[in-house]
Design a protein around this motif. Structure first.
Motif, PDB file in Angstrom:
ATOM      1  N   ASN A  15      -2.597  -3.319   8.906  1.00 57.49           N
ATOM      2  CA  ASN A  15      -4.041  -3.143   8.766  1.00 57.49           C
ATOM      3  C   ASN A  15      -4.344  -2.628   7.376  1.00 57.49           C
ATOM      4  O   ASN A  15      -3.521  -1.953   6.752  1.00 57.49           O
ATOM      5  CB  ASN A  15      -4.563  -2.155   9.810  1.00 57.49           C
ATOM      6  N   ARG A  16      -5.557  -2.902   6.904  1.00 59.66           N
ATOM      7  CA  ARG A  16      -5.957  -2.552   5.542  1.00 59.66           C
ATOM      8  C   ARG A  16      -7.215  -1.704   5.580  1.00 59.66           C
ATOM      9  O   ARG A  16      -8.125  -1.972   6.356  1.00 59.66           O
ATOM     10  CB  ARG A  16      -6.225  -3.840   4.774  1.00 59.66           C
ATOM     11  N   ALA A  17      -7.233  -0.674   4.733  1.00 62.24           N
ATOM     12  CA  ALA A  17      -8.432   0.155   4.564  1.00 62.24           C
ATOM     13  C   ALA A  17      -8.647   0.339   3.070  1.00 62.24           C
ATOM     14  O   ALA A  17      -7.795   0.898   2.378  1.00 62.24           O
ATOM     15  CB  ALA A  17      -8.259   1.505   5.253  1.00 62.24           C
ATOM     16  N   ARG A  19     -10.838   1.584  -0.343  1.00 56.82           N
ATOM     17  CA  ARG A  19     -11.735   2.575  -0.930  1.00 56.82           C
ATOM     18  C   ARG A  19     -11.880   2.199  -2.405  1.00 56.82           C
ATOM     19  O   ARG A  19     -11.089   1.420  -2.926  1.00 56.82           O
ATOM     20  CB  ARG A  19     -11.149   3.992  -0.806  1.00 56.82           C
ATOM     21  N   HIS A  25      -2.411   0.025   3.207  1.00 55.13           N
ATOM     22  CA  HIS A  25      -1.966  -0.957   4.196  1.00 55.13           C
ATOM     23  C   HIS A  25      -0.975  -0.247   5.114  1.00 55.13           C
ATOM     24  O   HIS A  25      -0.016   0.356   4.639  1.00 55.13           O
ATOM     25  CB  HIS A  25      -1.238  -2.125   3.526  1.00 55.13           C
ATOM     26  N   ALA A  99      -9.087   6.634   4.130  1.00 50.57           N
ATOM     27  CA  ALA A  99      -8.317   5.413   4.387  1.00 50.57           C
ATOM     28  C   ALA A  99      -7.331   5.625   5.537  1.00 50.57           C
ATOM     29  O   ALA A  99      -7.232   4.782   6.439  1.00 50.57           O
ATOM     30  CB  ALA A  99      -7.575   4.975   3.118  1.00 50.57           C
ATOM     31  N   ARG A 102      -9.154   5.789   8.911  1.00 54.86           N
ATOM     32  CA  ARG A 102      -9.548   4.457   9.370  1.00 54.86           C
ATOM     33  C   ARG A 102      -8.361   3.699   9.952  1.00 54.86           C
ATOM     34  O   ARG A 102      -8.465   3.066  11.001  1.00 54.86           O
ATOM     35  CB  ARG A 102     -10.141   3.649   8.223  1.00 54.86           C
ATOM     36  N   LEU A 103      -7.238   3.743   9.244  1.00 57.76           N
ATOM     37  CA  LEU A 103      -6.061   3.011   9.716  1.00 57.76           C
ATOM     38  C   LEU A 103      -5.542   3.557  11.032  1.00 57.76           C
ATOM     39  O   LEU A 103      -5.191   2.796  11.935  1.00 57.76           O
ATOM     40  CB  LEU A 103      -4.959   3.054   8.659  1.00 57.76           C
ATOM     41  N   ARG A 106      -7.820   2.707  14.044  1.00 55.13           N
ATOM     42  CA  ARG A 106      -7.722   1.315  14.488  1.00 55.13           C
ATOM     43  C   ARG A 106      -6.592   1.107  15.485  1.00 55.13           C
ATOM     44  O   ARG A 106      -6.576   0.126  16.205  1.00 55.13           O
ATOM     45  CB  ARG A 106      -7.499   0.383  13.295  1.00 55.13           C
TER      46      ARG A 106
END
Length: 119
Positions: A15-17, A19, A25, A99, A102-103, A106
């Motif tokens: 997954n990617r976040a 900023r 990643h 970041a 968020r990762l 998810r």
């Protein structure tokens, strides 16, 4: 993290976040019980060799305090964007926290309890 295939796996399958100063990643390998691995990518777009090495050192230092949040077996790649060269450490830390939040969010609520690095 040192091997190219680990970097590629995290970037392609994780997954990617993003900023403004960095992109993270994260790939969590459920079948691997090893400690999390972290790699850094700082391209020439960020600056000369001295600037790139300074950014890498700062990111590495910030990640040391956050490593416990990553699940076991995970691969994290932190890629610095050009604004990272002039960003203050507090700003880089805040961007890294957003970041990572968020990762990890998810992954879902059933995985939240295991972000301490233990199985």
């Amino acid at each position: 993290m040192r091997r190219g295939d680990e970097f590629a796996a995290a970037i392609r399958r994780g997954n990617r976040a993003g900023r403004p100063t960095l992109v993270a990643h994260l790939q969590v390998r459920e079948d691997v019980a090893e400690p999390p691995l972290v790699g850094f990518v700082v391209s020439r777009a960020v600056g000369g060799a001295v600037v790139r090495n300074r950014v890498k050192r700062r990111l590495r230092h910030l990640m040391r305090d956050r490593l416990h949040r990553l699940p076991r077996g995970s691969l994290l790649v932190v890629r610095a964007n050009p604004p990272a060269a002039s960003a203050r450490s507090e700003h880089l830390a805040a961007e890294l926290d957003v970041a990572l939040d968020r990762l990890l969010r998810r992954r879902g609520p059933d995985h939240q309890a295991r972000t301490d690095g233990r199985v």
